[in-house]
Scaffold this active site. Structure first.
Site, PDB file in Angstrom:
ATOM      1  N   ASN A  86      41.711  38.326  46.741  1.00 22.02           N
ATOM      2  CA  ASN A  86      40.546  38.376  47.633  1.00 22.02           C
ATOM      3  C   ASN A  86      40.318  37.083  48.399  1.00 22.02           C
ATOM      4  O   ASN A  86      39.612  37.066  49.401  1.00 22.02           O
ATOM      5  CB  ASN A  86      39.275  38.751  46.850  1.00 22.02           C
ATOM      6  CG  ASN A  86      39.043  37.838  45.665  1.00 22.02           C
ATOM      7  OD1 ASN A  86      39.941  37.628  44.851  1.00 22.02           O
ATOM      8  ND2 ASN A  86      37.858  37.282  45.557  1.00 22.02           N
ATOM      9  N   GLY A 139      41.895  32.634  49.031  1.00 24.25           N
ATOM     10  CA  GLY A 139      42.853  31.573  48.754  1.00 24.25           C
ATOM     11  C   GLY A 139      44.301  31.994  48.937  1.00 24.25           C
ATOM     12  O   GLY A 139      44.640  32.796  49.822  1.00 24.25           O
ATOM     13  N   ILE A 140      45.161  31.467  48.064  1.00 18.21           N
ATOM     14  CA  ILE A 140      46.597  31.718  48.171  1.00 18.21           C
ATOM     15  C   ILE A 140      46.891  33.210  48.024  1.00 18.21           C
ATOM     16  O   ILE A 140      47.687  33.776  48.781  1.00 18.21           O
ATOM     17  CB  ILE A 140      47.356  30.898  47.086  1.00 18.21           C
ATOM     18  CG1 ILE A 140      47.267  29.395  47.399  1.00 18.21           C
ATOM     19  CG2 ILE A 140      48.821  31.344  46.995  1.00 18.21           C
ATOM     20  CD1 ILE A 140      47.797  28.483  46.287  1.00 18.21           C
ATOM     21  N   ARG A 180      37.697  40.703  41.758  1.00 18.78           N
ATOM     22  CA  ARG A 180      36.569  40.981  40.877  1.00 18.78           C
ATOM     23  C   ARG A 180      35.363  41.479  41.659  1.00 18.78           C
ATOM     24  O   ARG A 180      34.359  41.833  41.072  1.00 18.78           O
ATOM     25  CB  ARG A 180      36.209  39.727  40.068  1.00 18.78           C
ATOM     26  CG  ARG A 180      37.302  39.405  39.066  1.00 18.78           C
ATOM     27  CD  ARG A 180      36.899  38.308  38.118  1.00 18.78           C
ATOM     28  NE  ARG A 180      36.806  37.006  38.778  1.00 18.78           N
ATOM     29  CZ  ARG A 180      36.666  35.859  38.128  1.00 18.78           C
ATOM     30  NH1 ARG A 180      36.597  35.843  36.819  1.00 18.78           N
ATOM     31  NH2 ARG A 180      36.599  34.705  38.789  1.00 18.78           N
ATOM     32  N   ASP A 211      39.716  42.141  36.001  1.00 18.31           N
ATOM     33  CA  ASP A 211      39.545  40.795  35.466  1.00 18.31           C
ATOM     34  C   ASP A 211      40.746  40.568  34.550  1.00 18.31           C
ATOM     35  O   ASP A 211      40.938  41.340  33.596  1.00 18.31           O
ATOM     36  CB  ASP A 211      38.224  40.727  34.686  1.00 18.31           C
ATOM     37  CG  ASP A 211      37.933  39.319  34.193  1.00 18.31           C
ATOM     38  OD1 ASP A 211      38.887  38.609  33.816  1.00 18.31           O
ATOM     39  OD2 ASP A 211      36.758  38.938  34.178  1.00 18.31           O
ATOM     40  N   VAL A 212      41.528  39.539  34.816  1.00 15.86           N
ATOM     41  CA  VAL A 212      42.776  39.373  34.047  1.00 15.86           C
ATOM     42  C   VAL A 212      42.538  38.954  32.593  1.00 15.86           C
ATOM     43  O   VAL A 212      43.467  38.946  31.793  1.00 15.86           O
ATOM     44  CB  VAL A 212      43.780  38.394  34.720  1.00 15.86           C
ATOM     45  CG1 VAL A 212      44.221  38.906  36.070  1.00 15.86           C
ATOM     46  CG2 VAL A 212      43.228  36.980  34.790  1.00 15.86           C
ATOM     47  N   TYR A 263      44.935  23.079  32.153  1.00 15.07           N
ATOM     48  CA  TYR A 263      45.601  23.715  33.296  1.00 15.07           C
ATOM     49  C   TYR A 263      47.120  23.453  33.260  1.00 15.07           C
ATOM     50  O   TYR A 263      47.928  24.367  33.452  1.00 15.07           O
ATOM     51  CB  TYR A 263      44.979  23.148  34.575  1.00 15.07           C
ATOM     52  CG  TYR A 263      45.437  23.733  35.874  1.00 15.07           C
ATOM     53  CD1 TYR A 263      44.916  24.944  36.340  1.00 15.07           C
ATOM     54  CD2 TYR A 263      46.364  23.071  36.679  1.00 15.07           C
ATOM     55  CE1 TYR A 263      45.318  25.470  37.561  1.00 15.07           C
ATOM     56  CE2 TYR A 263      46.763  23.580  37.890  1.00 15.07           C
ATOM     57  CZ  TYR A 263      46.239  24.781  38.332  1.00 15.07           C
ATOM     58  OH  TYR A 263      46.633  25.294  39.549  1.00 15.07           O
ATOM     59  N   LYS A 288      50.123  26.171  33.027  1.00 17.03           N
ATOM     60  CA  LYS A 288      51.113  26.281  34.112  1.00 17.03           C
ATOM     61  C   LYS A 288      52.528  25.997  33.614  1.00 17.03           C
ATOM     62  O   LYS A 288      53.492  26.575  34.115  1.00 17.03           O
ATOM     63  CB  LYS A 288      50.743  25.337  35.268  1.00 17.03           C
ATOM     64  CG  LYS A 288      49.442  25.723  35.988  1.00 17.03           C
ATOM     65  CD  LYS A 288      49.494  27.138  36.538  1.00 17.03           C
ATOM     66  CE  LYS A 288      48.272  27.505  37.348  1.00 17.03           C
ATOM     67  NZ  LYS A 288      48.283  28.899  37.814  1.00 17.03           N
ATOM     68  N   ILE A 294      47.318  22.439  47.799  1.00 13.96           N
ATOM     69  CA  ILE A 294      47.136  23.434  48.867  1.00 13.96           C
ATOM     70  C   ILE A 294      45.640  23.515  49.198  1.00 13.96           C
ATOM     71  O   ILE A 294      44.812  23.560  48.281  1.00 13.96           O
ATOM     72  CB  ILE A 294      47.649  24.831  48.431  1.00 13.96           C
ATOM     73  CG1 ILE A 294      49.084  24.743  47.859  1.00 13.96           C
ATOM     74  CG2 ILE A 294      47.556  25.821  49.586  1.00 13.96           C
ATOM     75  CD1 ILE A 294      50.170  24.310  48.806  1.00 13.96           C
TER      76      ILE A 294
HETATM   77  N1  LIG Z   1      45.233  25.361  45.561  1.00 15.59           N
HETATM   78  C1  LIG Z   1      46.179  24.619  45.034  1.00 15.59           C
HETATM   79  O1  LIG Z   1      46.370  23.442  45.406  1.00 15.59           O
HETATM   80  C2  LIG Z   1      47.079  25.176  43.958  1.00 15.59           C
HETATM   81  C3  LIG Z   1      48.136  24.370  43.536  1.00 15.59           C
HETATM   82  C4  LIG Z   1      48.992  24.839  42.549  1.00 15.59           C
HETATM   83  C5  LIG Z   1      48.799  26.093  42.004  1.00 15.59           C
HETATM   84  N2  LIG Z   1      47.743  26.858  42.430  1.00 15.59           N
HETATM   85  C6  LIG Z   1      47.592  28.157  41.789  1.00 15.59           C
HETATM   86  O2  LIG Z   1      47.592  29.177  42.756  1.00 15.59           O
HETATM   87  C7  LIG Z   1      46.750  30.252  42.328  1.00 15.59           C
HETATM   88  C8  LIG Z   1      45.707  30.541  43.397  1.00 15.59           C
HETATM   89  O3  LIG Z   1      44.972  29.337  43.628  1.00 15.59           O
HETATM   90  P1  LIG Z   1      43.897  29.207  44.802  1.00 15.59           P
HETATM   91  O4  LIG Z   1      43.907  27.786  45.216  1.00 15.59           O
HETATM   92  O5  LIG Z   1      44.074  30.280  45.807  1.00 15.59           O
HETATM   93  O6  LIG Z   1      42.564  29.444  43.949  1.00 15.59           O
HETATM   94  P2  LIG Z   1      41.140  30.011  44.379  1.00 15.59           P
HETATM   95  O7  LIG Z   1      40.939  29.885  45.857  1.00 15.59           O
HETATM   96  O8  LIG Z   1      40.176  29.364  43.453  1.00 15.59           O
HETATM   97  O9  LIG Z   1      41.287  31.594  44.027  1.00 15.59           O
HETATM   98  C9  LIG Z   1      41.496  31.973  42.708  1.00 15.59           C
HETATM   99  C10 LIG Z   1      41.680  33.472  42.652  1.00 15.59           C
HETATM  100  O10 LIG Z   1      41.871  33.851  41.288  1.00 15.59           O
HETATM  101  C11 LIG Z   1      40.925  34.858  40.957  1.00 15.59           C
HETATM  102  N3  LIG Z   1      40.542  34.833  39.550  1.00 15.59           N
HETATM  103  C12 LIG Z   1      40.104  33.798  38.817  1.00 15.59           C
HETATM  104  N4  LIG Z   1      39.832  34.193  37.565  1.00 15.59           N
HETATM  105  C13 LIG Z   1      40.113  35.517  37.500  1.00 15.59           C
HETATM  106  C14 LIG Z   1      40.044  36.502  36.482  1.00 15.59           C
HETATM  107  N5  LIG Z   1      39.609  36.218  35.243  1.00 15.59           N
HETATM  108  N6  LIG Z   1      40.425  37.769  36.779  1.00 15.59           N
HETATM  109  C15 LIG Z   1      40.839  38.094  38.014  1.00 15.59           C
HETATM  110  N7  LIG Z   1      40.911  37.210  39.030  1.00 15.59           N
HETATM  111  C16 LIG Z   1      40.559  35.939  38.768  1.00 15.59           C
HETATM  112  C17 LIG Z   1      39.729  34.536  41.840  1.00 15.59           C
HETATM  113  O11 LIG Z   1      38.858  35.650  41.902  1.00 15.59           O
HETATM  114  P3  LIG Z   1      37.283  35.495  42.231  1.00 15.59           P
HETATM  115  O12 LIG Z   1      37.156  35.363  43.726  1.00 15.59           O
HETATM  116  O13 LIG Z   1      36.692  36.731  41.676  1.00 15.59           O
HETATM  117  O14 LIG Z   1      36.825  34.250  41.508  1.00 15.59           O
HETATM  118  C18 LIG Z   1      40.447  34.227  43.151  1.00 15.59           C
HETATM  119  O15 LIG Z   1      40.830  35.410  43.783  1.00 15.59           O
HETATM  120  C19 LIG Z   1      46.144  29.816  40.994  1.00 15.59           C
HETATM  121  O16 LIG Z   1      46.899  30.350  39.930  1.00 15.59           O
HETATM  122  C20 LIG Z   1      46.277  28.317  41.049  1.00 15.59           C
HETATM  123  O17 LIG Z   1      46.300  27.756  39.772  1.00 15.59           O
HETATM  124  C21 LIG Z   1      46.887  26.433  43.397  1.00 15.59           C
END
Ligand SMILES: NC(=O)c1ccc[n+]([C@@H]2O[C@H](COP(=O)([O-])OP(=O)(O)OC[C@H]3O[C@@H](n4cnc5c(N)ncnc54)[C@H](OP(=O)(O)O)[C@@H]3O)[C@@H](O)[C@H]2O)c1
Length: 244
Positions: free
Chosen positions: A21, A23-24, A44, A58-59, A150, A154, A183
């Site tokens: 929904n 971000g990435i 969610r 919800d995972v 974290y 990971k 990111i």
């Molecule tokens: N951004 C970075 O720099 C970065 C770097 C390395 C790795 N990552 C990884 O890339 C992935 C996406 O990151 P992002 O930056 O896009 O994060 P984000 O913008 O915070 O988005 C996180 C996503 O995960 C969902 N989520 C969290 N908890 C959940 C649960 N219990 N059940 C179902 N969905 C859940 C959130 O849903 P809601 O909207 O409902 O909260 C949202 O859609 C993550 O695994 C993160 O660790 C990110």
């Protein structure tokens, strides 16, 4: 330009992106929609990008994953490509980190991935074809002060992808990790100016990454062109984690 028959079949595959929904995850889903795949996202709050089926999950809850994936199977077919993206942070230094800060991150970022893979994998075994793509992070190998929870999750994903490769590599299934660096998303928006400056100075590319940098790498990993790659950690970090 018209597509070749094999390219058309490749792009008709069913993709599921968890946390699609925002971000990435959202950018990944949009990239697959653009390429003509049949795309579903878990969310969610029921929201997802245009052209993708959004299902509630919800995972941290196996029953909700089961229900969501059943809906995807009914409406689009078995999940051929899984992008396990949903993740959270609960950053703080070890001395201040509570056990729940640790276990909540593990439950979402590591056990949540296990639950989702377990639910989709039977279909991939049956089809003798599948792609499992896990969102790891540069900190899984590099480490990060304030992110013991974290980083543990990971790096744990590396064990999942590589063990899955050994279990199911002969069934036409690949399992890989994408390891983004910094990111620009909501997840990194909470960092202080000092943290952003420190990260930027360590990134050889001299810029933060975009969600599209990650989405295009994932779309390539899902394609037939990447069919002989498994158990790999693909960095998308502008060189931040080189050598790790
Ligand atoms: N951004 C970075 O720099 C970065 C770097 C390395 C790795 N990552 C990884 O890339 C992935 C996406 O990151 P992002 O930056 O896009 O994060 P984000 O913008 O915070 O988005 C996180 C996503 O995960 C969902 N989520 C969290 N908890 C959940 C649960 N219990 N059940 C179902 N969905 C859940 C959130 O849903 P809601 O909207 O409902 O909260 C949202 O859609 C993550 O695994 C993160 O660790 C990110």
């Amino acid at each position: 330009m018209s597509e070749t028959p094999s390219a058309a079949a490749e792009n008709a595959r069913v993709v599921l992106v968890t946390g699609g929904n925002r971000g990435i995850g959202r950018a990944v889903a949009e990239e697959f929609v653009r390429r003509g795949y049949r795309v579903a996202v878990t969310s969610r709050n029921g929201d997802g990008p245009e052209g993708a089926l959004a299902v509630n999950a919800d995972v941290t809850d196996a029953a909700s994953i089961d229900e969501a994936i059943s809906q995807v199977e009914q409406q689009l077919g078995p999940v051929e490509i899984l992008v396990a993206n949903a993740g959270i942070t609960r950053d703080t230094l070890l001395l201040r980190m509570s056990e729940s800060d640790f276990t909540e991150v593990i439950d979402t970022n590591l056990t949540g991935v296990f639950r989702t893979i377990k639910r989709v994998i039977k279909g991939q075994i049956r089809a003798r074809w599948g792609r499992v793509i896990l969102l790891s992070s540069v900190v899984g190998q590099y480490g990060s002060a304030g992110q013991i929870n974290y980083a543990a999750a990971k790096s744990g994903l590396v064990g999942i992808a590589r063990s899955l490769t050994r279990e199911l590599g002969s069934r036409g299934i690949t399992a890989n990790l994408v390891a983004p660096g910094f990111i620009e998303t909501d997840m990194t928006a909470v960092l202080t100016d000092q943290q952003r400056t420190d990260y930027l100075s360590a990134i050889p590319a001299g810029r933060f990454g975009t969600v599209d940098d990650v989405a295009k790498t994932i779309a390539w990993l899902a394609s037939d062109d990447a069919g002989y790659i498994s158990g790999a950690i693909i960095p998308v970090d502008g060189g931040l984690g080189m050598g790790h």
